[in-house]
Design a protein around this motif. Structure first.
Motif, PDB file in Angstrom:
ATOM      1  N   LEU A 196     -14.584   7.661 -31.012  1.00 49.33           N
ATOM      2  CA  LEU A 196     -15.309   8.193 -30.265  1.00 49.33           C
ATOM      3  C   LEU A 196     -14.599   9.474 -29.249  1.00 49.33           C
ATOM      4  O   LEU A 196     -15.090  10.525 -29.054  1.00 49.33           O
ATOM      5  CB  LEU A 196     -16.377   7.473 -29.406  1.00 49.33           C
ATOM      6  N   PHE A 216     -24.524   4.393 -32.789  1.00 51.99           N
ATOM      7  CA  PHE A 216     -24.391   5.664 -31.975  1.00 51.99           C
ATOM      8  C   PHE A 216     -25.586   5.652 -30.920  1.00 51.99           C
ATOM      9  O   PHE A 216     -26.607   5.977 -31.347  1.00 51.99           O
ATOM     10  CB  PHE A 216     -24.158   6.897 -32.814  1.00 51.99           C
ATOM     11  N   PHE A 221     -22.500   8.232 -27.448  1.00 51.39           N
ATOM     12  CA  PHE A 221     -22.393   9.585 -27.092  1.00 51.39           C
ATOM     13  C   PHE A 221     -21.775  10.062 -25.746  1.00 51.39           C
ATOM     14  O   PHE A 221     -21.152  11.075 -25.593  1.00 51.39           O
ATOM     15  CB  PHE A 221     -23.897  10.285 -27.087  1.00 51.39           C
ATOM     16  N   GLU A 222     -21.618   9.255 -24.756  1.00 46.83           N
ATOM     17  CA  GLU A 222     -20.972   9.579 -23.637  1.00 46.83           C
ATOM     18  C   GLU A 222     -19.471   9.651 -23.777  1.00 46.83           C
ATOM     19  O   GLU A 222     -18.905  10.344 -23.125  1.00 46.83           O
ATOM     20  CB  GLU A 222     -21.285   8.630 -22.284  1.00 46.83           C
ATOM     21  N   MET A 224     -17.906  10.629 -26.674  1.00 45.29           N
ATOM     22  CA  MET A 224     -17.799  11.669 -27.177  1.00 45.29           C
ATOM     23  C   MET A 224     -17.251  12.776 -26.641  1.00 45.29           C
ATOM     24  O   MET A 224     -17.613  13.150 -25.419  1.00 45.29           O
ATOM     25  CB  MET A 224     -18.621  11.866 -28.440  1.00 45.29           C
ATOM     26  N   ILE A 230     -21.712  15.416 -34.160  1.00 38.03           N
ATOM     27  CA  ILE A 230     -21.921  14.404 -35.281  1.00 38.03           C
ATOM     28  C   ILE A 230     -22.635  14.851 -36.567  1.00 38.03           C
ATOM     29  O   ILE A 230     -23.701  15.630 -36.458  1.00 38.03           O
ATOM     30  CB  ILE A 230     -22.534  13.258 -34.460  1.00 38.03           C
ATOM     31  N   ILE A 239     -28.229   5.753 -35.843  1.00 35.39           N
ATOM     32  CA  ILE A 239     -28.317   6.674 -34.639  1.00 35.39           C
ATOM     33  C   ILE A 239     -29.311   6.168 -33.688  1.00 35.39           C
ATOM     34  O   ILE A 239     -30.510   6.360 -34.530  1.00 35.39           O
ATOM     35  CB  ILE A 239     -28.183   8.197 -35.008  1.00 35.39           C
ATOM     36  N   LEU A 244     -29.559  10.380 -28.969  1.00 29.92           N
ATOM     37  CA  LEU A 244     -28.912  11.889 -29.756  1.00 29.92           C
ATOM     38  C   LEU A 244     -29.653  12.833 -29.072  1.00 29.92           C
ATOM     39  O   LEU A 244     -29.047  13.709 -28.448  1.00 29.92           O
ATOM     40  CB  LEU A 244     -29.101  11.752 -31.273  1.00 29.92           C
ATOM     41  N   ALA A 247     -28.440  13.411 -25.676  1.00 25.03           N
ATOM     42  CA  ALA A 247     -27.034  13.963 -25.650  1.00 25.03           C
ATOM     43  C   ALA A 247     -26.673  15.515 -25.937  1.00 25.03           C
ATOM     44  O   ALA A 247     -26.070  16.187 -25.427  1.00 25.03           O
ATOM     45  CB  ALA A 247     -26.124  13.054 -26.938  1.00 25.03           C
ATOM     46  N   SER A 252     -23.664  16.469 -23.838  1.00 26.53           N
ATOM     47  CA  SER A 252     -22.611  15.573 -23.615  1.00 26.53           C
ATOM     48  C   SER A 252     -21.915  15.521 -25.081  1.00 26.53           C
ATOM     49  O   SER A 252     -20.933  14.971 -25.522  1.00 26.53           O
ATOM     50  CB  SER A 252     -23.037  14.295 -23.283  1.00 26.53           C
ATOM     51  N   ILE A 253     -22.688  16.179 -26.068  1.00 26.22           N
ATOM     52  CA  ILE A 253     -22.022  16.515 -27.327  1.00 26.22           C
ATOM     53  C   ILE A 253     -22.740  17.821 -27.770  1.00 26.22           C
ATOM     54  O   ILE A 253     -23.577  18.264 -27.223  1.00 26.22           O
ATOM     55  CB  ILE A 253     -22.191  15.441 -28.435  1.00 26.22           C
ATOM     56  N   ALA A 256     -25.290  18.524 -33.894  1.00 20.30           N
ATOM     57  CA  ALA A 256     -25.587  17.408 -34.713  1.00 20.30           C
ATOM     58  C   ALA A 256     -26.059  18.268 -36.174  1.00 20.30           C
ATOM     59  O   ALA A 256     -26.834  19.132 -35.928  1.00 20.30           O
ATOM     60  CB  ALA A 256     -26.894  16.636 -34.267  1.00 20.30           C
TER      61      ALA A 256
END
Ligand code: NAD
Ligand code: DGY
Length: 322
Positions: A196, A216, A221-222, A224, A230, A239, A244, A247, A252-253, A256
């Motif tokens: 991650l 996930f 996610f935090e 990553m 992803i 997931i 997601l 996130a 935070s990502i 996707a």
């Protein structure tokens, strides 16, 4: 004159069952098809008295299996086994088969296609161009693909095929799987947390099981990178979809790219699917004319073998035969 055996095909992702019918006719087995979209009760009715069940995505629950006390085998028309109650089948001594290798290049290519479509802004520009916008500056600034680290969750047949492709782009590849085995590839095997924290792109290639359900989640996610992407071509259930969505919303990502959902089909009216950093395909990674030819003939042959008492390949619960 009626056939010696009856095989229920619960559903399919292809236009007809001719290949399956031909293979099964060789052992005097006829195919019965459940109506499209059959619910559990309908499947129970269709399964009553059959000698074998073959399934694509329909749920083969304990109740469906119970309706077929003479069932001699259950075939997954695919790789993933999450839609079959394998534990119950095993308790009833019913061998379950899958076809573990029919679409490895297709899924690996699809994961790489999703990755490049996202990293190179191809999906973004395609969408803009269709709307009459010809503007280079609107897209996020990409990083050079060969500078990035790809993290694979699951390093079986597909994970290894993705690794091979990613290395051709100059990517560094790290992976985590249950055995920790790198299968002689020299890939750096890392813990889930390291995966991650270190990956610029994470691609999921593990089965959906009790252990991997919502692997996930918000906590993952935090950990990553906020710039990370992803990709999921495995099963939607790996997931936590709400996590997601948050996130992506909270950045935070960064993005996707998804081929699989829970449930399928997903609710496409969800604004998530309009997000510019989200790419989606409709569980299409396994499809090619070659992969389907292999899958259908092999799965049907496996059913035919079991029906006539021959040893067959790809029994996933050998303890059912003990
Ligand atoms: N989207 C599609 O069209 C499509 C097509 C084929 C397969 N799939 C899905 O992809 C999945 C993976 O396929 P594959 O061919 O690579 O399977 P595989 O069995 O060859 O490899 C699975 C890998 O997952 C790892 N794994 C299992 N449990 C784990 C855990 N708890 N933690 C970490 N790693 C774990 C295993 O060690 C193995 O490395 C299938 O189970 C199927 O659900 C999707
Ligand atoms: O498991 C598989 O083989 C694919 O997801 C298609 O069903």
């Amino acid at each position: 004159m009626s056939a010696k055996y009856r095989v229920l095909i619960t559903d399919r992702a292809w236009p007809d069952c001719e290949v399956e019918k031909q293979e099964l006719a060789r052992v005097d087995a006829e195919v019965i098809e459940a109506p499209p979209g059959a619910d559990e009760q309908t499947l129970i009715e269709c399964a009553t008295g059959v000698d074998a069940i073959a399934t694509c995505w329909a749920q083969v629950t304990q109740s469906v299996i119970e309706a077929a006390p003479d069932c001699k085998t259950i075939a997954r028309l695919g790789i993933g086994l999450d839609n079959i109650d394998v534990k119950y089948a095993t308790s009833k001594k019913i061998p379950v088969t899958n076809v573990p290798d029919y679409c490895i290049p297709e899924v690996a290519d699809h994961a790489i296609a999703l990755m490049l479509a996202s990293l190179r802004n191809v999906a973004f520009f395609h969408h803009q161009t269709k709307q009459g916008i010809y503007d280079l500056s609107a897209a996020p600034m990409p990083r050079r693909v060969g500078t990035l680290t790809l993290g694979l969750f699951g390093f079986g047949l597909t994970g290894q095929a993705v690794a091979e492709r990613a290395r051709a782009f100059g990517m560094q590849v790290i992976a985590t799987n249950s055995s920790g085995n790198d299968y002689g590839t020299g890939t750096s095997m890392v813990s889930f947390d390291e995966l991650l924290e270190q990956s610029d792109v994470i691609s999921i290639h593990a089965p959906l099981t009790e252990a991997t359900q919502h692997q996930f989640d918000a906590a993952a996610f935090e950990k990553m990178k906020p710039t990370s992407l992803i990709i999921n071509t495995s099963r939607g259930g790996l997931i936590d979809f709400d996590a997601l969505k948050s996130a992506i919303q909270n950045q935070s990502i960064a993005g996707a790219a998804l081929d699989v959902f829970d449930p399928e089909p997903p609710d496409l009216s969800d604004p998530f699917f309009q997000h510019e950093r989200v790419i989606a395909t409709p569980h299409a990674a396994f499809i090619s004319s070659e992969s389907l030819d292999e899958l259908r003939a092999q799965a049907a042959r496996q059913v035919a073998d079991v029906l006539v008492g021959k040893d067959t390949m790809n029994i996933v619960n050998p303890e059912a035969l003990a």
